[in-house]
Design an enzyme around this catalytic site. Structure first.
Site, mmCIF file in Angstrom:
data_model
loop_
_atom_site.group_PDB
_atom_site.id
_atom_site.type_symbol
_atom_site.label_atom_id
_atom_site.label_comp_id
_atom_site.label_asym_id
_atom_site.label_seq_id
_atom_site.Cartn_x
_atom_site.Cartn_y
_atom_site.Cartn_z
ATOM 1 C CG LEU A 56 -2.047 -1.054 1.185
ATOM 2 C CD1 LEU A 56 -2.621 -1.272 2.583
ATOM 3 C CD2 LEU A 56 -3.152 -0.637 0.212
ATOM 4 N N GLY A 77 -3.320 -2.799 6.103
ATOM 5 C CA GLY A 77 -2.509 -1.879 6.893
ATOM 6 C C GLY A 77 -2.105 -2.478 8.219
ATOM 7 C CE1 TYR A 140 -4.910 0.045 13.433
ATOM 8 C CE2 TYR A 140 -5.930 0.270 15.587
ATOM 9 C CZ TYR A 140 -5.954 -0.212 14.300
ATOM 10 O OH TYR A 140 -7.028 -0.949 13.869
ATOM 11 C CB SER A 169 -13.068 -6.608 19.862
ATOM 12 O OG SER A 169 -12.686 -5.511 20.659
#
Ligand code: NAI
Ligand code: 15L
Length: 269
Positions: A56, A77, A140, A169
């Site tokens: 990417l 990612g 992040y 999650s």
């Protein structure tokens, strides 16, 4: 929602990852061709699939990857807290490359895997909606916040519609008390993505990715136009999770929604 005819070609980035491997199968009915991409090794292409390896961080490679696609589910990612330079390449440069390629090739709809870590420094128990203050809990989380803002810019400037999924999650099981609240089943994730791909109007939508769990920190009323109705619940894991010792109430991982991410790093030496 009524059945919809499949998209001609759907790009799935992050196809080698945990969610990518699940969605590779579960999104199949929604596209005639699935173009699958990752920097890591992927299983060989089956019927109705194209497999294209791509970093990417490589703008030209992402441009070639996106060419010919009708919509993008962008999962690729770094998916947890890492040193800034790693996050910069895969997530910040990466998401820019995806949107630039979408603009150049006329792709009008993107489903972006954002994260609850965009808002991870809000307190556990506080109710957040799509307009709440962003309080990223990590490099992040900051990169996902950037992706949300970038996608808003590409909608306002170029009309590319995006759903930013602030996924909680998404694992086979809720493993702790926090996950009883943040858990998202793969069935509900698939349904959420389907709703985003086929909603008549998507605009720029922020939606929290959670199942129909008993307790909630997130309010999806501003995403009602998606028609997303989660079917699963973390209650099936409660008895097992509640055998675990109670966490220290003063631990930042217990105080804030982002859990352990709020105390990751610093990355020195
Ligand atoms: P994962 O780490 O298993 O998958 C991510 C994939 O991206 C990996 O296969 C990795 O090889 C690929 N990747 C990393 N750097 C790359 C690069 N430079 N170029 C191309 N590919 C690259 O993560 P998972 O759990 O499957 O998550 C998918 C997405 O959903 C991620 O964007 C993550 O941030 C997001 N998310 C996931 C959550 C979860 O509970 N699983 C929660 C919130 C967000
Ligand atoms: C995320 O954003 C991560 O990608 C995932 O691995 C989990 O840590 C999840 O958030 C979570 O908050 O549980």
């Amino acid at each position: 929602m009524a059945p919809t005819s499949p998209l001609p070609r759907l790009l799935l980035t992050g196809a080698a990852g945990s969610l990518g491997r699940v969605l590779r199968e579960s999104l199949k009915p929604f596209a005639r061709i699935m173009r699958l991409s990752d920097i890591s090794e992927m299983a060989p292409a089956q019927s109705g699939e194209e497999v294209m390896s791509c970093n990417l961080a490589d703008k030209a490679a992402v441009d070639a990857l996106v060419k010919g696609c009708d919509a993008i589910v962008h999962l690729g990612g770094v998916s947890l807290e890492r040193p800034f330079e790693e996050v910069l390449e895969a997530n910040i440069r990466g998401v820019f490359h995806v949107y630039e390629a979408a603009r150049r090739h006329g792709v009008k709809r993107v489903v972006f895997a954002s994260s609850n870590h965009v808002v991870g420094f809000h307190k556990q128990g506080d109710m957040l909606d799509a307009d709440c203050l962003k309080r990223p809990d990590s490099y992040y989380g900051l990169s996902k916040s950037y992706g949300e803002d970038l996608s808003r810019f590409y909608f306002d400037r170029y009309g590319i519609e995006t759903a930013c999924l602030r996924i909680g999650s998404s694992f086979p099981e809720a493993k702790d008390r926090r996950m009883l609240i943040t858990w998202l089943s793969s069935r509900d994730l698939t349904e959420l993505i389907r709703c985003c791909l086929f909603a008549p109007t998507l605009g720029h939508t922020i939606v929290y990715g959670m199942s129909a769990n008993r307790d909630k920190w997130w309010d999806n009323s501003q995403a009602a136009h998606l028609g997303f109705k989660p079917q699963d619940s973390s209650e099936q894991f409660r008895a097992r999770v509640e055998t675990q010792p109670l966490p220290d109430p003063a631990d930042p991982a217990t105080v804030f929604q982002g859990g352990g991410f709020v105390k990751a790093g610093p990355f020195e030496g």
